[in-house]
Design a protein around this motif. Structure first.
Motif, PDB file in Angstrom:
ATOM      1  N   THR A 299      51.619  49.804  46.673  1.00 41.32           N
ATOM      2  CA  THR A 299      50.649  49.212  47.605  1.00 41.32           C
ATOM      3  C   THR A 299      51.332  48.832  48.921  1.00 41.32           C
ATOM      4  OG1 THR A 299      49.494  48.233  45.731  1.00 41.32           O
ATOM      5  CG2 THR A 299      48.932  47.360  47.895  1.00 41.32           C
ATOM      6  N   SER A 306      44.871  53.585  46.166  1.00 40.12           N
ATOM      7  CA  SER A 306      44.081  53.627  44.942  1.00 40.12           C
ATOM      8  C   SER A 306      44.968  53.944  43.744  1.00 40.12           C
ATOM      9  CB  SER A 306      42.899  54.587  45.067  1.00 40.12           C
ATOM     10  OG  SER A 306      43.198  55.869  44.588  1.00 40.12           O
ATOM     11  N   GLN A 324      38.364  47.785  36.516  1.00 43.88           N
ATOM     12  CA  GLN A 324      37.877  47.620  37.891  1.00 43.88           C
ATOM     13  C   GLN A 324      37.501  46.163  38.135  1.00 43.88           C
ATOM     14  OE1 GLN A 324      34.797  50.633  38.068  1.00 43.88           O
ATOM     15  NE2 GLN A 324      36.071  51.896  39.392  1.00 43.88           N
ATOM     16  N   GLN A 325      36.761  45.572  37.193  1.00 44.16           N
ATOM     17  CA  GLN A 325      36.415  44.164  37.413  1.00 44.16           C
ATOM     18  C   GLN A 325      37.656  43.278  37.309  1.00 44.16           C
ATOM     19  OE1 GLN A 325      34.203  41.815  34.568  1.00 44.16           O
ATOM     20  NE2 GLN A 325      33.545  40.380  36.156  1.00 44.16           N
ATOM     21  N   GLU A 327      40.846  43.815  37.809  1.00 46.24           N
ATOM     22  CA  GLU A 327      41.810  43.840  38.912  1.00 46.24           C
ATOM     23  C   GLU A 327      41.149  43.624  40.272  1.00 46.24           C
ATOM     24  OE1 GLU A 327      45.038  46.559  38.844  1.00 46.24           O
ATOM     25  OE2 GLU A 327      44.781  47.065  36.746  1.00 46.24           O
ATOM     26  N   MET A 328      40.010  44.272  40.492  1.00 43.40           N
ATOM     27  CA  MET A 328      39.439  44.216  41.847  1.00 43.40           C
ATOM     28  C   MET A 328      38.724  42.899  42.117  1.00 43.40           C
ATOM     29  SD  MET A 328      38.338  48.207  41.891  1.00 43.40           S
ATOM     30  CE  MET A 328      37.523  48.369  43.451  1.00 43.40           C
ATOM     31  N   GLU A 329      38.094  42.302  41.080  1.00 47.96           N
ATOM     32  CA  GLU A 329      37.480  40.990  41.298  1.00 47.96           C
ATOM     33  C   GLU A 329      38.567  39.913  41.368  1.00 47.96           C
ATOM     34  OE1 GLU A 329      33.202  39.618  40.001  1.00 47.96           O
ATOM     35  OE2 GLU A 329      34.579  38.903  38.485  1.00 47.96           O
ATOM     36  N   GLY A 332      41.013  41.375  44.812  1.00 52.74           N
ATOM     37  CA  GLY A 332      40.400  41.918  46.032  1.00 52.74           C
ATOM     38  C   GLY A 332      40.184  40.767  47.006  1.00 52.74           C
ATOM     39  N   GLN A 347      44.905  44.213  46.571  1.00 51.23           N
ATOM     40  CA  GLN A 347      44.509  45.088  45.465  1.00 51.23           C
ATOM     41  C   GLN A 347      44.142  46.527  45.875  1.00 51.23           C
ATOM     42  OE1 GLN A 347      44.453  44.473  42.073  1.00 51.23           O
ATOM     43  NE2 GLN A 347      43.893  46.620  41.945  1.00 51.23           N
ATOM     44  N   VAL A 349      42.190  50.114  45.019  1.00 54.56           N
ATOM     45  CA  VAL A 349      40.966  50.522  44.328  1.00 54.56           C
ATOM     46  C   VAL A 349      41.380  51.102  42.970  1.00 54.56           C
ATOM     47  CG1 VAL A 349      39.041  52.163  44.340  1.00 54.56           C
ATOM     48  CG2 VAL A 349      39.754  51.020  46.471  1.00 54.56           C
ATOM     49  N   THR A 467      47.840  41.932  36.479  1.00 52.50           N
ATOM     50  CA  THR A 467      46.987  41.461  37.582  1.00 52.50           C
ATOM     51  C   THR A 467      47.503  40.123  38.108  1.00 52.50           C
ATOM     52  OG1 THR A 467      45.143  42.597  36.542  1.00 52.50           O
ATOM     53  CG2 THR A 467      44.570  40.921  38.154  1.00 52.50           C
TER      54      THR A 467
END
Ligand code: F6P
Length: 525
Positions: A299, A306, A324-325, A327-329, A332, A347, A349, A467
């Motif tokens: 990153t 991504s 997705q939830q 890590e990204m929630e 993000g 974060q 994608v 995470t």
């Protein structure tokens, strides 16, 4: 990477970690021993070890909500002592675990029945986000352990199609609803819950049926009783459990109903093994730390934006959506713990599909596209469905893909292949550029013996802690989600306008145009 593998025959041994039934091979990453040492220095400078201790010790590390983050307590042994706000949380955890056991056993053995005396055959979980994705992912992943007498269904979307298509196939007399909502105020969940309740009452013809066919999982006991759920049928959890970290709590009730409480507890035990490892292993031998720091490398140092998650296991089909939830929630975020906007990327994608299906759709971009996309490959060594050569083929594909992504194919190698196929001259030269693969595309491979409750618990906890590691290095709070609140607030304001009940506040031209168009066309349609 090719050169590093050639130069060091011990690269696999140096860059793998094994814990219990789980192997992490991170040797196919664009890293040297020096890179790793520097990344671990960065982790130390970020005081990662302190943060890990603070999380496990129940400090209020979720500062913007003034809450502890103790999902690890949910998988601790019954006799552990873990404190939040000066109170040992374990007696409550054990009480609810016991309640889940009693309830799931009674439903599974038919002692607990519906209003008309028939045993339950279908369980419908009504919840969204963290109150759905975890139980859905796990129920699918552990299908080989599921009762054949009880089918699990998941309704999340406020789109009535989700509920309608689910209920179409079900018999109200044998259907049990679980209303799962941490806050018990989520619009989608409550709307679906009220419609489900109306369906039940209409078909059974008795309001009293609700008491036998509805249970709730929530931290908000006041709202569950307002909905009319018998307090005995409410499974409690606590504000120190984040929504996306809650599948280990009573939010996992549909899992326990499906696979039985013993299997559910095996999954908790697997997660606990990973917790102990994360807490105690030195950073250089620590799987979540390694996975997290590799993500930081790509990153923040290599510009990747991504991260593909590619499970070679059909039972893990919902795992990418679950991550997705998670890590990204969680990460993000654009503001650090001091309230300052960060000037570095956070974060990536997260996306993915099970292999081998993905190989025949988007892998082209992984192999020959212009982007750097680090990918995680996951696979069980033994299948629950040992059919012919299927599993050997699946594994062969998995390993071949990581090898091809790493090695690529040079122009010389491609040329030799084309010559061997009988091509030469202009025909060969014009085809050659398309046959070259740059390689050097990074992957992690995670292998586990078989996808059983223990391995799955380890795997999910691994990604939870990965995470957290990244949030520490980015100096952000992984446990709040203010970004989601904004959308909820705006949808609430707009609803009466769409229903024509209020002409409302002025919107931007696009939004107002869409509202006006809908009002006119919906009426006509
Ligand atoms: O969509 C945001 C969110 O708050 C998630 O974090 C959460 O998992 C989901 O909504 C569901 O919330 P609840 O369990 O309170 O209904």
């Amino acid at each position: 990477m090719r050169e590093m593998f050639d130069a060091d025959p011990a690269r696999f041994d140096k860059f793998t970690l094994q814990l219990d039934c789980l192997l992490l091979d991170y040797s196919k990453n664009i890293i040297s021993e020096e890179t790793l040492a520097l990344l671990l220095n960065l982790a130390r400078q970020s005081k990662l070890e302190d943060w890990i201790a603070r999380m496990f010790n129940g400090e209020k590390i979720n500062a913007s909500e003034q809450r502890a983050t103790l999902h690890t307590a949910l998988r601790a042994p019954d006799n552990a002592s873990i404190y939040a706000d000066g109170k040992n949380v374990m007696p409550d955890v054990v009480r609810v675990r016991n309640q889940m056991r009693r309830f799931s056993e009674a439903v599974r053995n038919g002692a607990l029945r519906g209003h008309t005396g028939k045993p339950f055959r279908d369980v419908v979980n009504i919840g969204i986000g963290g109150s759905a994705l975890g139980p859905l992912m796990v129920s699918e992943a552990l299908k080989p352990y599921a009762s054949t007498q009880l089918s699990a269904h998941f309704v999340s979307n406020v789109d009535a199609t989700d509920l309608a298509e689910t209920l179409k196939r079900l018999d109200p007399e044998t259907t049990l609803f679980i209303i799962s909502s941490k806050t018990f105020t989520t619009q989608e969940t409550l709307t679906n819950a009220h419609s489900a309740r109306a369906w039940l009452v209409q078909h059974i013809g008795a309001e009293e049926a609700v008491a036998k066919h509805f249970v709730a999982v929530s931290t908000n006991l006041a709202e569950t009783s307002k909905f009319g759920i018998n307090p005995d049928n409410v499974f409690e959890f606590w504000d120190w459990v984040g929504g996306r970290y809650s599948l280990w709590s009573a939010i996992g009730l549909p899992i326990a109903l499906s696979i039985g409480m013993d299997n559910f507890e095996n999954m908790l035990a697997g997660a606990h093994v990973m917790d102990q490892h994360f807490r105690e292993a030195p950073l250089e031998k620590n799987m979540p730390v390694m996975l997290g720091m590799l993500g930081i490398w790509y990153t923040n140092f290599c510009g990747a934006d991504s991260n593909a998650v590619l499970p070679y296991d059909q039972y893990l089909q919902h795992f990418p959506a679950y991550l997705q939830q998670l890590e990204m929630e969680s990460n993000g975020k654009r503001v650090d713990r001091q309230g300052q906007a960060v000037d570095y990327a956070t974060q990536m994608v997260v996306w993915g599909e099970p292999g081998t299906n993905g190989q025949h759709s988007f892998y082209q971009l992984l192999h020959q596209g212009t982007r750097l996309i680090p990918a995680d490959f996951l696979a069980p060594l033994v299948s629950h469905n040992p059919l012919g050569e299927h599993h050997a083929m699946l594994l062969a594909n998995c390993f071949a893909q990581t090898e091809a992504l790493m090695l690529g194919k040079t122009a010389e190698e491609a040329r030799a292949e084309l010559v061997a196929q009988g091509l030469s001259g202009a025909a060969l030269e014009s085809l050659l550029p398309y046959k070259v693969f740059p390689g050097n595309r990074p992957t992690n491979t995670l292998l586990f013996d078989r996808l059983d409750p223990h391995a799955l618990g380890m795997l999910v906890a691994l990604y939870e802690h990965k995470t957290f590691v990244q949030s520490v290095v980015w100096n952000i709070n992984a446990f709040d989600q203010w970004g989601v609140e904004f959308g909820k607030q705006l949808a609430g304001q707009l609803l009466p306008e769409l229903q024509g009940r209020l002409s409302g506040k002025s919107h931007d031209a696009s939004t107002q145009g869409l509202i006006n168009h809908s009002l006119v066309r919906r009426q006509r349609a």
